[in-house]
Design a protein around this motif. Structure first.
Motif, PDB file in Angstrom:
ATOM      1  N   GLU A 207       0.832  -1.200   0.000  1.00  0.00           N
ATOM      2  CA  GLU A 207       0.000   0.000   0.000  1.00  0.00           C
ATOM      3  C   GLU A 207       0.871   1.256   0.000  1.00  0.00           C
ATOM      4  OE1 GLU A 207      -3.255   0.041  -0.259  1.00  0.00           O
ATOM      5  OE2 GLU A 207      -3.363  -2.157  -0.261  1.00  0.00           O
ATOM      6  N   LYS A 208       0.471   2.241  -0.786  1.00  0.00           N
ATOM      7  CA  LYS A 208       1.249   3.477  -0.882  1.00  0.00           C
ATOM      8  C   LYS A 208       1.359   4.179   0.468  1.00  0.00           C
ATOM      9  CE  LYS A 208       1.614   7.829  -3.447  1.00  0.00           C
ATOM     10  NZ  LYS A 208       1.739   8.679  -2.258  1.00  0.00           N
ATOM     11  N   SER A 209       0.295   4.149   1.258  1.00  0.00           N
ATOM     12  CA  SER A 209       0.329   4.810   2.565  1.00  0.00           C
ATOM     13  C   SER A 209       1.365   4.167   3.482  1.00  0.00           C
ATOM     14  CB  SER A 209      -1.053   4.759   3.221  1.00  0.00           C
ATOM     15  OG  SER A 209      -1.487   3.415   3.381  1.00  0.00           O
ATOM     16  N   ASP A 210       1.479   2.843   3.413  1.00  0.00           N
ATOM     17  CA  ASP A 210       2.484   2.147   4.221  1.00  0.00           C
ATOM     18  C   ASP A 210       3.889   2.480   3.732  1.00  0.00           C
ATOM     19  OD1 ASP A 210       0.440   0.959   5.650  1.00  0.00           O
ATOM     20  OD2 ASP A 210       0.434  -0.868   4.434  1.00  0.00           O
ATOM     21  N   GLN A 211       4.057   2.499   2.418  1.00  0.00           N
ATOM     22  CA  GLN A 211       5.358   2.847   1.856  1.00  0.00           C
ATOM     23  C   GLN A 211       5.757   4.266   2.251  1.00  0.00           C
ATOM     24  OE1 GLN A 211       4.752   2.252  -2.327  1.00  0.00           O
ATOM     25  NE2 GLN A 211       4.721   0.012  -2.182  1.00  0.00           N
ATOM     26  N   ASP A 212       4.795   5.184   2.208  1.00  0.00           N
ATOM     27  CA  ASP A 212       5.083   6.577   2.573  1.00  0.00           C
ATOM     28  C   ASP A 212       5.516   6.686   4.030  1.00  0.00           C
ATOM     29  OD1 ASP A 212       4.478   7.437   0.040  1.00  0.00           O
ATOM     30  OD2 ASP A 212       2.439   8.078   0.524  1.00  0.00           O
ATOM     31  N   CYS A 213       4.901   5.881   4.881  1.00  0.00           N
ATOM     32  CA  CYS A 213       5.259   5.875   6.305  1.00  0.00           C
ATOM     33  C   CYS A 213       6.722   5.478   6.483  1.00  0.00           C
ATOM     34  CB  CYS A 213       4.336   4.914   7.054  1.00  0.00           C
ATOM     35  SG  CYS A 213       4.714   4.721   8.813  1.00  0.00           S
ATOM     36  N   TYR A 214       7.122   4.418   5.796  1.00  0.00           N
ATOM     37  CA  TYR A 214       8.512   3.971   5.888  1.00  0.00           C
ATOM     38  C   TYR A 214       9.466   4.988   5.269  1.00  0.00           C
ATOM     39  CZ  TYR A 214       7.281  -0.717   7.518  1.00  0.00           C
ATOM     40  OH  TYR A 214       6.836  -1.778   8.261  1.00  0.00           O
ATOM     41  N   ILE A 215       9.103   5.505   4.105  1.00  0.00           N
ATOM     42  CA  ILE A 215       9.977   6.452   3.411  1.00  0.00           C
ATOM     43  C   ILE A 215      10.229   7.687   4.266  1.00  0.00           C
ATOM     44  CG2 ILE A 215      10.083   8.055   1.456  1.00  0.00           C
ATOM     45  CD1 ILE A 215       8.704   5.871  -0.222  1.00  0.00           C
ATOM     46  N   LYS A 216       9.194   8.190   4.911  1.00  0.00           N
ATOM     47  CA  LYS A 216       9.348   9.377   5.752  1.00  0.00           C
ATOM     48  C   LYS A 216      10.366   9.135   6.861  1.00  0.00           C
ATOM     49  CE  LYS A 216       6.712  12.647   8.615  1.00  0.00           C
ATOM     50  NZ  LYS A 216       7.579  12.514   9.807  1.00  0.00           N
ATOM     51  N   MET A 217      10.238   8.006   7.548  1.00  0.00           N
ATOM     52  CA  MET A 217      11.153   7.723   8.648  1.00  0.00           C
ATOM     53  C   MET A 217      12.555   7.430   8.137  1.00  0.00           C
ATOM     54  SD  MET A 217      10.955   7.625  11.978  1.00  0.00           S
ATOM     55  CE  MET A 217      12.473   8.555  12.008  1.00  0.00           C
ATOM     56  N   MET A 218      12.644   6.719   7.016  1.00  0.00           N
ATOM     57  CA  MET A 218      13.953   6.385   6.455  1.00  0.00           C
ATOM     58  C   MET A 218      14.716   7.632   6.034  1.00  0.00           C
ATOM     59  SD  MET A 218      12.817   3.061   4.208  1.00  0.00           S
ATOM     60  CE  MET A 218      14.332   3.012   3.250  1.00  0.00           C
ATOM     61  N   THR A 219      14.021   8.580   5.427  1.00  0.00           N
ATOM     62  CA  THR A 219      14.708   9.800   4.991  1.00  0.00           C
ATOM     63  C   THR A 219      15.188  10.619   6.186  1.00  0.00           C
ATOM     64  OG1 THR A 219      12.553  10.924   4.808  1.00  0.00           O
ATOM     65  CG2 THR A 219      13.486   9.974   2.793  1.00  0.00           C
ATOM     66  N   GLU A 220      14.408  10.629   7.252  1.00  0.00           N
ATOM     67  CA  GLU A 220      14.821  11.377   8.441  1.00  0.00           C
ATOM     68  C   GLU A 220      16.077  10.770   9.059  1.00  0.00           C
ATOM     69  OE1 GLU A 220      11.496  11.576  11.064  1.00  0.00           O
ATOM     70  OE2 GLU A 220      10.328  12.904   9.761  1.00  0.00           O
ATOM     71  N   ILE A 221      16.113   9.439   9.127  1.00  0.00           N
ATOM     72  CA  ILE A 221      17.299   8.772   9.671  1.00  0.00           C
ATOM     73  C   ILE A 221      18.484   8.965   8.731  1.00  0.00           C
ATOM     74  CG2 ILE A 221      18.315   6.542  10.278  1.00  0.00           C
ATOM     75  CD1 ILE A 221      15.585   5.629  11.219  1.00  0.00           C
ATOM     76  N   ALA A 222      18.230   8.804   7.426  1.00  0.00           N
ATOM     77  CA  ALA A 222      19.309   8.964   6.444  1.00  0.00           C
ATOM     78  C   ALA A 222      19.925  10.356   6.542  1.00  0.00           C
ATOM     79  CB  ALA A 222      18.774   8.716   5.037  1.00  0.00           C
ATOM     80  N   TYR A 223      19.075  11.368   6.652  1.00  0.00           N
ATOM     81  CA  TYR A 223      19.586  12.739   6.749  1.00  0.00           C
ATOM     82  C   TYR A 223      20.394  12.930   8.028  1.00  0.00           C
ATOM     83  CZ  TYR A 223      19.854  17.786   7.095  1.00  0.00           C
ATOM     84  OH  TYR A 223      20.333  19.067   7.228  1.00  0.00           O
ATOM     85  N   GLU A 224      19.900  12.386   9.131  1.00  0.00           N
ATOM     86  CA  GLU A 224      20.612  12.551  10.399  1.00  0.00           C
ATOM     87  C   GLU A 224      21.979  11.865  10.357  1.00  0.00           C
ATOM     88  OE1 GLU A 224      18.772  12.929  14.449  1.00  0.00           O
ATOM     89  OE2 GLU A 224      19.425  10.843  14.584  1.00  0.00           O
ATOM     90  N   ILE A 225      22.057  10.720   9.674  1.00  0.00           N
ATOM     91  CA  ILE A 225      23.345  10.031   9.542  1.00  0.00           C
ATOM     92  C   ILE A 225      24.298  10.834   8.665  1.00  0.00           C
ATOM     93  CG2 ILE A 225      24.483   7.970   8.608  1.00  0.00           C
ATOM     94  CD1 ILE A 225      22.007   6.373   9.380  1.00  0.00           C
ATOM     95  N   GLY A 226      23.720  11.514   7.657  1.00  0.00           N
ATOM     96  CA  GLY A 226      24.550  12.272   6.720  1.00  0.00           C
ATOM     97  C   GLY A 226      24.473  11.760   5.302  1.00  0.00           C
TER      98      GLY A 226
END
Length: 276
Positions: A207-226
């Motif tokens: 489901e797109k909504s589930d994918q969006d949930c993961y993508i949002k959190m993944m991008t936040e972690i990715a950005y924090e890591i650098g």
């Protein structure tokens, strides 16, 4: 209901040990039981295969020169995070042996997908992880890791042709964690493992909504890591636990991930500029 009746039939037949001389039937019964346990993330009704058979399979295919965690130097460096969790340490130890086996077969151009592989390597690990939740709020990494490993292993079971493999329960639990748990502010090594677990959830989401949930959190972690790109993020996930044959073709949502990550980068840059 069906599993209860199956368990009753096994009891009337004399118990699980009466199948010692019928490996095929025992594997079939065990597979059906484990599929049900994974569907609910609940205790399996039947015991694991005899430890002697599992250890024989492991020792036959384990290369001492590689070492228990040789398949992932990054993961080896993170084992201290699980020093109090023998369940996860054993899971990673056994999984490393299984992946060594896969890598060795792949390098030789040999087939590694067969019933004995997922029965004696993969199913043995799954059996030890179902219904073993880390419910304490201080064990976020442990529960994330358990769910990530389960999703990884269940996808391998499906890739090997096992029928009736359902990841819905594990994925739902992982999404629930994402929606209610703050996953930022950890050490970089911890965040990379969390990122890998989120990748496992994303790969299984339809489901797109589930994918969006993961993508949002993944991008936040990715950005924090650098990490400033999908390529960097995916490369970090692959350094945790990965099997190229089974997972590379499943990777998806790159464009959507990069749009969200780029938006996050621009937002932070503009915020920094305004503060200056």
């Amino acid at each position: 209901m069906h599993l209860s009746r199956l368990e009753r039939i096994v009891q009337l037949r004399g118990g699980w040990n009466t199948f010692d001389n019928n490996e095929t039937l025992r594997c079939q019964l065990f597979g059906v039981d484990l599929a049900g346990a994974c569907r609910r993330d609940s205790r399996a009704r039947f015991p694991m295969m005899p430890e002697a058979l599992i250890q024989e399979a492991h020792s036959t295919n384990h290369s001492p020169s590689i070492g228990a965690y040789g398949i992932s130097p990054f993961l080896a460096s993170c084992m201290n995070l699980y020093i109090q969790d023998p369940l996860l340490l054993k899971a990673f130890h056994d999984l490393s042996i299984a992946i060594n086996y896969v890598n060795r077969k792949s390098r030789r151009g040999e087939q590694w997908v067969n019933i004995k592989f997922f029965v004696f390597w993969i199913d043995a690990i799954v059996h030890g992880l179902v219904e073993q939740e880390f419910l304490d709020k201080s064990n976020v990494l442990q529960e994330f890791t358990r769910l990530g490993v389960l999703l990884f292993l269940l996808k391998i079971r499906r890739y090997c042709g096992q029928l009736g493999v359902s990841m819905g329960c594990s994925n739902a639990k992982l999404r629930s964690f994402v929606s209610r748990q703050r996953l930022l502010g950890f050490a970089v090594s911890t965040e990379k493992i969390l990122l890998w677990a989120l990748f496992m959830g994303l790969l299984e989401s339809r489901e797109k909504s589930d994918q969006d949930c993961y993508i949002k959190m993944m991008t936040e972690i990715a950005y924090e890591i650098g990490f400033w790109s999908w390529a960097e993020t995916l490369a970090a996930a692959k350094k945790v636990v990965w099997i190229q044959d089974a997972f590379d073709a499943e990777v998806k949502c790159r464009d959507r991930f990069e749009v969200v990550l780029n938006g996050l980068i621009i937002w932070h840059l503009s915020k920094t500029h305004n503060e200056d």
